[in-house]
Motif scaffolding. Structure first.
Motif, PDB file in Angstrom:
ATOM      1  N   ALA A  60       0.828  -1.214   0.000  1.00 13.80           N
ATOM      2  CA  ALA A  60       0.000   0.000   0.000  1.00 13.80           C
ATOM      3  C   ALA A  60       0.861   1.262   0.000  1.00 13.80           C
ATOM      4  O   ALA A  60       0.470   2.287  -0.565  1.00 13.80           O
ATOM      5  N   ALA A  63       2.089   1.513  -3.789  1.00 12.87           N
ATOM      6  CA  ALA A  63       1.026   1.787  -4.761  1.00 12.87           C
ATOM      7  C   ALA A  63      -0.327   1.604  -4.083  1.00 12.87           C
ATOM      8  O   ALA A  63      -0.918   0.522  -4.160  1.00 12.87           O
ATOM      9  N   SER A  65      -4.060   1.214  -3.298  1.00  8.04           N
ATOM     10  CA  SER A  65      -5.167   0.794  -4.163  1.00  8.04           C
ATOM     11  C   SER A  65      -6.283   0.224  -3.321  1.00  8.04           C
ATOM     12  O   SER A  65      -6.091  -0.100  -2.144  1.00  8.04           O
ATOM     13  N   SER A  66      -7.428   0.085  -3.949  1.00 10.38           N
ATOM     14  CA  SER A  66      -8.562  -0.517  -3.238  1.00 10.38           C
ATOM     15  C   SER A  66      -8.278  -1.990  -2.922  1.00 10.38           C
ATOM     16  O   SER A  66      -8.765  -2.518  -1.925  1.00 10.38           O
ATOM     17  N   SER A  68      -5.292  -3.329  -2.089  1.00 14.98           N
ATOM     18  CA  SER A  68      -4.445  -3.440  -0.894  1.00 14.98           C
ATOM     19  C   SER A  68      -5.254  -3.123   0.361  1.00 14.98           C
ATOM     20  O   SER A  68      -5.093  -3.779   1.395  1.00 14.98           O
ATOM     21  N   THR A  69      -6.136  -2.147   0.267  1.00 12.43           N
ATOM     22  CA  THR A  69      -6.996  -1.824   1.405  1.00 12.43           C
ATOM     23  C   THR A  69      -7.914  -2.999   1.732  1.00 12.43           C
ATOM     24  O   THR A  69      -8.069  -3.379   2.898  1.00 12.43           O
ATOM     25  N   CYS A 114      -6.587 -10.619  -2.901  1.00 18.06           N
ATOM     26  CA  CYS A 114      -6.527  -9.157  -3.044  1.00 18.06           C
ATOM     27  C   CYS A 114      -5.093  -8.644  -2.972  1.00 18.06           C
ATOM     28  O   CYS A 114      -4.721  -7.745  -3.732  1.00 18.06           O
ATOM     29  N   ALA A 118      -3.162  -6.548  -5.754  1.00 15.86           N
ATOM     30  CA  ALA A 118      -2.557  -5.248  -5.433  1.00 15.86           C
ATOM     31  C   ALA A 118      -1.068  -5.243  -5.774  1.00 15.86           C
ATOM     32  O   ALA A 118      -0.546  -4.229  -6.258  1.00 15.86           O
ATOM     33  N   SER A 121       0.135  -4.254  -9.313  1.00 18.42           N
ATOM     34  CA  SER A 121       0.198  -2.841  -9.714  1.00 18.42           C
ATOM     35  C   SER A 121       1.224  -2.050  -8.894  1.00 18.42           C
ATOM     36  O   SER A 121       1.400  -0.865  -9.129  1.00 18.42           O
TER      37      SER A 121
END
Length: 122
Positions: A60, A63, A65-66, A68-69, A114, A118, A121
């Motif tokens: 996170a 980069a 991102s949704s 990683s969250t 997920c 993540a 990217s």
């Protein structure tokens, strides 16, 4: 978000070490061996996913991102459901709490998916 997941991961890792020590020293004489194994499984998976939260914080940070969250919150939920249900089962002896454990496992699996997405990217 990365600082939050790093903080939660570090605290969860510390709690996992404390739980493992508690199980090895205080619970050994108090619970049946099968329940001690259950408790140790909870502590082990808590540690694995505390480290996973630290990995989420790294990804996170590179980069955000949704994905990683989502991975971070799924690991948190998985720890609460999986390890929490195993700890509760050990202390209460209520075997029905084991029905909650697979929900935590599903959260863990989804969290890893997920995190993989993540990381692509990052």
């Amino acid at each position: 978000m990365n600082r939050l997941f790093l903080t939660i991961g570090a605290l969860s890792a510390g709690l996992s070490v404390a739980a493992g020590a508690f199980g090895a020293h205080a619970l050994r004489a108090r619970v049946e061996p099968r329940l001690l194994e259950v408790f140790e499984t909870g502590a082990r998976y808590q540690m694995y996913h505390a480290l996973a939260l630290i990995a989420v914080a790294f990804v996170a940070g590179r980069a955000p991102s949704s994905m990683s969250t989502a991975a971070g919150w799924l690991f948190v939920a998985g720890t609460l459901l999986f390890s929490g249900s195993l700890y509760a089962m050990t202390f209460t002896g209520i075997r029905a709490l084991g029905a909650i454990t697979p929900l935590g496992g599903v959260c863990f699996i989804a969290g890893w998916v997920c995190l993989a997405l993540a990381a692509r990217s990052a």
